[in-house]
Write a protein that holds these residues in place. Structure first.
Motif, PDB file in Angstrom:
ATOM      1  N   PHE A  10       0.750  -1.189   0.071  1.00 43.69           N
ATOM      2  CA  PHE A  10      -0.067   0.033  -0.275  1.00 43.69           C
ATOM      3  C   PHE A  10       0.867   1.369  -0.097  1.00 43.69           C
ATOM      4  CE2 PHE A  10      -2.833  -2.993   1.799  1.00 43.69           C
ATOM      5  CZ  PHE A  10      -3.719  -3.298   0.912  1.00 43.69           C
ATOM      6  N   PRO A  11       1.717   1.396   0.847  1.00 36.57           N
ATOM      7  CA  PRO A  11       2.727   2.588   0.856  1.00 36.57           C
ATOM      8  C   PRO A  11       3.360   2.714  -0.544  1.00 36.57           C
ATOM      9  CG  PRO A  11       2.899   1.409   2.937  1.00 36.57           C
ATOM     10  CD  PRO A  11       2.212   0.658   1.988  1.00 36.57           C
ATOM     11  N   ILE A  12       3.874   1.679  -1.210  1.00 39.99           N
ATOM     12  CA  ILE A  12       4.438   1.788  -2.374  1.00 39.99           C
ATOM     13  C   ILE A  12       3.361   2.194  -3.426  1.00 39.99           C
ATOM     14  CG2 ILE A  12       5.623   0.470  -4.530  1.00 39.99           C
ATOM     15  CD1 ILE A  12       6.996  -1.264  -2.125  1.00 39.99           C
ATOM     16  N   MET A  13       2.368   1.791  -3.359  1.00 41.29           N
ATOM     17  CA  MET A  13       1.388   2.204  -4.336  1.00 41.29           C
ATOM     18  C   MET A  13       1.120   3.699  -4.368  1.00 41.29           C
ATOM     19  SD  MET A  13      -1.431  -1.155  -4.551  1.00 41.29           S
ATOM     20  CE  MET A  13      -2.700   0.149  -5.204  1.00 41.29           C
ATOM     21  N   LYS A  28      -6.591  13.818 -12.414  1.00 39.54           N
ATOM     22  CA  LYS A  28      -6.327  12.838 -11.000  1.00 39.54           C
ATOM     23  C   LYS A  28      -7.571  11.976 -10.852  1.00 39.54           C
ATOM     24  CE  LYS A  28      -3.550  16.065  -8.590  1.00 39.54           C
ATOM     25  NZ  LYS A  28      -2.109  15.817  -8.527  1.00 39.54           N
ATOM     26  N   ILE A  29      -8.608  12.315 -11.027  1.00 37.03           N
ATOM     27  CA  ILE A  29      -9.613  11.260 -10.742  1.00 37.03           C
ATOM     28  C   ILE A  29      -9.636  10.078 -11.568  1.00 37.03           C
ATOM     29  CG2 ILE A  29     -12.280  11.058 -10.594  1.00 37.03           C
ATOM     30  CD1 ILE A  29     -10.791  13.127  -8.512  1.00 37.03           C
ATOM     31  N   PRO A  30      -9.661   9.919 -12.858  1.00 37.77           N
ATOM     32  CA  PRO A  30      -9.481   8.863 -13.656  1.00 37.77           C
ATOM     33  C   PRO A  30      -8.167   8.152 -13.217  1.00 37.77           C
ATOM     34  CG  PRO A  30      -9.583  10.682 -14.964  1.00 37.77           C
ATOM     35  CD  PRO A  30      -9.642  11.355 -13.790  1.00 37.77           C
ATOM     36  N   PHE A  31      -6.985   8.742 -12.990  1.00 39.34           N
ATOM     37  CA  PHE A  31      -5.852   8.259 -12.719  1.00 39.34           C
ATOM     38  C   PHE A  31      -5.963   7.396 -11.470  1.00 39.34           C
ATOM     39  CE2 PHE A  31      -1.769   8.407 -10.366  1.00 39.34           C
ATOM     40  CZ  PHE A  31      -0.888   7.932 -11.237  1.00 39.34           C
ATOM     41  N   TYR A  32      -6.598   8.012 -10.381  1.00 34.12           N
ATOM     42  CA  TYR A  32      -6.618   7.336  -9.026  1.00 34.12           C
ATOM     43  C   TYR A  32      -7.916   6.263  -9.196  1.00 34.12           C
ATOM     44  CZ  TYR A  32      -3.247  10.207  -6.667  1.00 34.12           C
ATOM     45  OH  TYR A  32      -2.109  10.819  -6.205  1.00 34.12           O
ATOM     46  N   TRP A  33      -8.644   6.566  -9.836  1.00 31.07           N
ATOM     47  CA  TRP A  33      -9.926   5.699  -9.939  1.00 31.07           C
ATOM     48  C   TRP A  33      -9.425   4.211 -10.560  1.00 31.07           C
ATOM     49  CZ3 TRP A  33     -14.603   6.811 -13.822  1.00 31.07           C
ATOM     50  CH2 TRP A  33     -15.697   6.338 -13.351  1.00 31.07           C
ATOM     51  N   THR A  34      -8.483   4.337 -11.673  1.00 28.96           N
ATOM     52  CA  THR A  34      -8.055   3.066 -12.032  1.00 28.96           C
ATOM     53  C   THR A  34      -6.909   2.232 -11.249  1.00 28.96           C
ATOM     54  OG1 THR A  34      -7.854   4.336 -14.277  1.00 28.96           O
ATOM     55  CG2 THR A  34      -6.497   2.172 -13.901  1.00 28.96           C
ATOM     56  N   ILE A  35      -6.187   2.999 -10.353  1.00 33.68           N
ATOM     57  CA  ILE A  35      -5.430   2.354  -9.235  1.00 33.68           C
ATOM     58  C   ILE A  35      -6.349   1.757  -8.287  1.00 33.68           C
ATOM     59  CG2 ILE A  35      -3.683   2.955  -7.392  1.00 33.68           C
ATOM     60  CD1 ILE A  35      -2.717   5.001  -9.699  1.00 33.68           C
ATOM     61  N   ILE A  36      -7.301   2.599  -7.717  1.00 33.09           N
ATOM     62  CA  ILE A  36      -8.119   1.798  -6.776  1.00 33.09           C
ATOM     63  C   ILE A  36      -9.041   0.710  -7.418  1.00 33.09           C
ATOM     64  CG2 ILE A  36     -10.300   2.557  -5.577  1.00 33.09           C
ATOM     65  CD1 ILE A  36      -9.131   5.328  -5.244  1.00 33.09           C
ATOM     66  N   HIS A  37      -9.492   0.696  -8.690  1.00 36.11           N
ATOM     67  CA  HIS A  37     -10.182  -0.631  -8.939  1.00 36.11           C
ATOM     68  C   HIS A  37      -8.891  -1.523  -9.257  1.00 36.11           C
ATOM     69  CE1 HIS A  37     -14.339   0.710 -10.482  1.00 36.11           C
ATOM     70  NE2 HIS A  37     -13.862   1.800  -9.791  1.00 36.11           N
ATOM     71  N   ILE A  38      -7.890  -1.379  -9.513  1.00 37.65           N
ATOM     72  CA  ILE A  38      -6.758  -2.438  -9.408  1.00 37.65           C
ATOM     73  C   ILE A  38      -6.693  -2.972  -7.975  1.00 37.65           C
ATOM     74  CG2 ILE A  38      -4.448  -3.027  -9.764  1.00 37.65           C
ATOM     75  CD1 ILE A  38      -4.465  -1.238 -12.403  1.00 37.65           C
ATOM     76  N   TRP A  69     -10.551   5.205  -1.432  1.00 39.07           N
ATOM     77  CA  TRP A  69     -10.806   6.713  -1.972  1.00 39.07           C
ATOM     78  C   TRP A  69      -9.914   7.471  -1.113  1.00 39.07           C
ATOM     79  CZ3 TRP A  69     -10.828   8.784  -6.591  1.00 39.07           C
ATOM     80  CH2 TRP A  69     -11.395   8.152  -7.437  1.00 39.07           C
ATOM     81  N   ILE A  70     -10.531   7.423   0.110  1.00 37.12           N
ATOM     82  CA  ILE A  70     -10.105   8.390   1.274  1.00 37.12           C
ATOM     83  C   ILE A  70      -8.633   8.301   1.428  1.00 37.12           C
ATOM     84  CG2 ILE A  70     -10.272   8.757   3.777  1.00 37.12           C
ATOM     85  CD1 ILE A  70     -13.212   7.783   3.481  1.00 37.12           C
ATOM     86  N   TYR A  71      -8.017   6.933   1.493  1.00 29.60           N
ATOM     87  CA  TYR A  71      -6.887   6.915   1.853  1.00 29.60           C
ATOM     88  C   TYR A  71      -5.766   7.497   0.719  1.00 29.60           C
ATOM     89  CZ  TYR A  71      -2.454   4.139   2.525  1.00 29.60           C
ATOM     90  OH  TYR A  71      -1.293   3.685   3.107  1.00 29.60           O
ATOM     91  N   PHE A  72      -6.104   7.208  -0.790  1.00 30.42           N
ATOM     92  CA  PHE A  72      -5.364   7.704  -1.748  1.00 30.42           C
ATOM     93  C   PHE A  72      -5.600   9.410  -1.704  1.00 30.42           C
ATOM     94  CE2 PHE A  72      -4.748   3.759  -3.155  1.00 30.42           C
ATOM     95  CZ  PHE A  72      -3.513   3.548  -3.804  1.00 30.42           C
ATOM     96  N   LEU A  73      -6.771  10.031  -1.589  1.00 29.07           N
ATOM     97  CA  LEU A  73      -7.032  11.396  -1.732  1.00 29.07           C
ATOM     98  C   LEU A  73      -6.307  12.144  -0.583  1.00 29.07           C
ATOM     99  CD1 LEU A  73     -10.711  11.538  -3.002  1.00 29.07           C
ATOM    100  CD2 LEU A  73      -8.410  11.882  -4.292  1.00 29.07           C
ATOM    101  N   VAL A  74      -6.089  11.507   0.418  1.00 30.32           N
ATOM    102  CA  VAL A  74      -5.714  12.235   1.735  1.00 30.32           C
ATOM    103  C   VAL A  74      -4.347  12.258   1.655  1.00 30.32           C
ATOM    104  CG1 VAL A  74      -5.061  11.961   4.318  1.00 30.32           C
ATOM    105  CG2 VAL A  74      -7.401  11.792   3.565  1.00 30.32           C
TER     106      VAL A  74
END
Length: 125
Positions: A10-13, A28-38, A69-74
């Motif tokens: 998780f920290p490396i991601m 950023k939204i579609p970028f993180y959306w893709t990472i979160i879905h993976i 989502w909270i984790y990545f956006l924070v």
């Protein structure tokens, strides 16, 4: 339990995501959306095929998705404060525009994981 893998994955991601995330929030939204879905795909795979993850009282798929989502956006926000712009290497948004490889990857991942998520939720009894 593979503690090293769980502790570092998780920290490396997050570090890689914050370093390479596009500059503008619209990208950023579609970028993180893709990472979160993976990440959700991997979490669901681990939930169904291993004993690494067990959802406890009142925790489910949706709670996990929300907290991703909270984790990545924070951490995007914290990274924006801590990491200077010259140390970031944002993806060129031209790679994410229609018809480009980044656009195809984002859409492939999102469509596949949405259908797989629907299949998984539909298969629960």
């Amino acid at each position: 339990m593979p503690i090293i893998v769980v502790t570092l994955s998780f920290p490396i991601m997050v570090l890689l995501s914050v370093r390479y995330s596009p500059e503008k929030w619209g990208w950023k939204i579609p970028f993180y959306w893709t990472i979160i879905h993976i990440g959700m795909f991997l979490e669901t795979w681990a939930l169904t095929n291993t004993r690494l993850i067990t959802y406890n009282f009142k925790w489910d798929f949706w709670d996990s998705y929300t907290w991703w989502w909270i984790y990545f956006l924070v951490f995007e926000w914290i990274g924006g404060i801590i990491i200077p712009r010259d140390l970031r290497k944002p993806i060129n948004i031209n790679h994410l525009k229609f018809g480009r490889l980044g656009w195809a990857i984002i859409h492939f991942v999102l469509i596949l994981t949405i259908f797989l998520g629907g299949y998984y939720l539909g298969s629960l009894k």
